[in-house]
Motif scaffolding. Sequence first.
Motif, PDB file in Angstrom:
ATOM      1  N   LEU A  99     -15.223   4.117 -67.928  1.00  7.26           N
ATOM      2  CA  LEU A  99     -13.996   4.702 -68.453  1.00  7.26           C
ATOM      3  C   LEU A  99     -13.853   6.170 -68.061  1.00  7.26           C
ATOM      4  O   LEU A  99     -12.770   6.629 -67.692  1.00  7.26           O
ATOM      5  CB  LEU A  99     -13.976   4.578 -69.983  1.00  7.26           C
ATOM      6  N   ARG A 103     -10.693   7.596 -65.806  1.00  3.98           N
ATOM      7  CA  ARG A 103      -9.826   8.651 -66.325  1.00  3.98           C
ATOM      8  C   ARG A 103      -9.924   9.913 -65.479  1.00  3.98           C
ATOM      9  O   ARG A 103      -8.919  10.615 -65.291  1.00  3.98           O
ATOM     10  CB  ARG A 103     -10.193   8.931 -67.787  1.00  3.98           C
ATOM     11  N   ILE A 111     -10.311  -3.057 -69.150  1.00  2.49           N
ATOM     12  CA  ILE A 111     -11.629  -3.391 -69.701  1.00  2.49           C
ATOM     13  C   ILE A 111     -11.545  -4.785 -70.306  1.00  2.49           C
ATOM     14  O   ILE A 111     -10.652  -5.063 -71.116  1.00  2.49           O
ATOM     15  CB  ILE A 111     -12.060  -2.387 -70.793  1.00  2.49           C
TER      16      ILE A 111
END
Length: 311
Positions: A99, A103, A111
């Motif tokens: 993650l 980002r 996910i």
Amino acid sequence: MICKFCGKPASIYIRYANIALCREHFIQFFEKRVKRTIERFKMISPGEKIGVAVSGGKDSLTLLHVLYSLSKLMDLKLIGFTINLGIRKYSEECVKIALENFRKLKLEYRIINLRDYGFTIDDIVQYKISKRVCGICGTVKRYILNKVAREENVDRLATGHNLDDFLQVILQGYIHGDLKYLSKYFPVTPSRNKLISRIKPLVFTPEEEIKKYTVIKGINYCMKKCPYSFQASSHTLKKAILLIEENHPGIRFSMFNTYIKKIYPLINAKYSEELELSECSRCGEPSGKNICLFCRVKTRIKSIKSGTIIN
């Protein structure tokens, strides 16, 4: 040592090529080879949407960052896929790091929780579904990634298999005489039926150089090992390959090219017509049997949890 291209102090020495490189030129060397690999095997066409399977480990995150670096030049659209396999004290860390990277690069991602399908990899171990935990886990990941890639209208699904991974599978196929499996083992797998095309852009990249790339680029990845990975035979085979490489620098590339140019064409010609693929009668996903392994595992665990059978 000094860099071959700019004369600055070198950070990396590549033994098989007998060249020293500074950080900047190592990154260029690394990413250019991945681009050449993509072009050599015609893995990607301009404008395609590429799903990147990201486990949170060094290989998949390196793949993500390299494809991101090449995306504008090659006109690619990327989406990341990460599966939470439900392995206690391991999966959470992998997903967290994946993650962070999605980002950081401002990429679209998805996910997927295996638990939403009714079980986890921990359940497979707890209920002793199979002694081949790694094999079942691999099947689970392939099943979910293909399904999600199709749902997201992905053109290709990219995985982080490196040169050492590829050679290890080939060696394993030789040892077990599994030529039918090897007949479909190639850097590119074309789309057919409901199967999304799979590509391995790092297939010509040694594992140790991937580690160097993550350090130089400052890529954060999960350094924990899967608690079930001790069961995998791949570690021993990789050590054997590295031992040969140590005594004969560059032999891994020779092994790869020999397989691609001389061995694979013969095996594929013999077995390609036998590789029939139908659909699972329960879930409708591609399968070589009436009921796919994913559904069999899922049903088995569900029945154990409900108490309808004795484990």
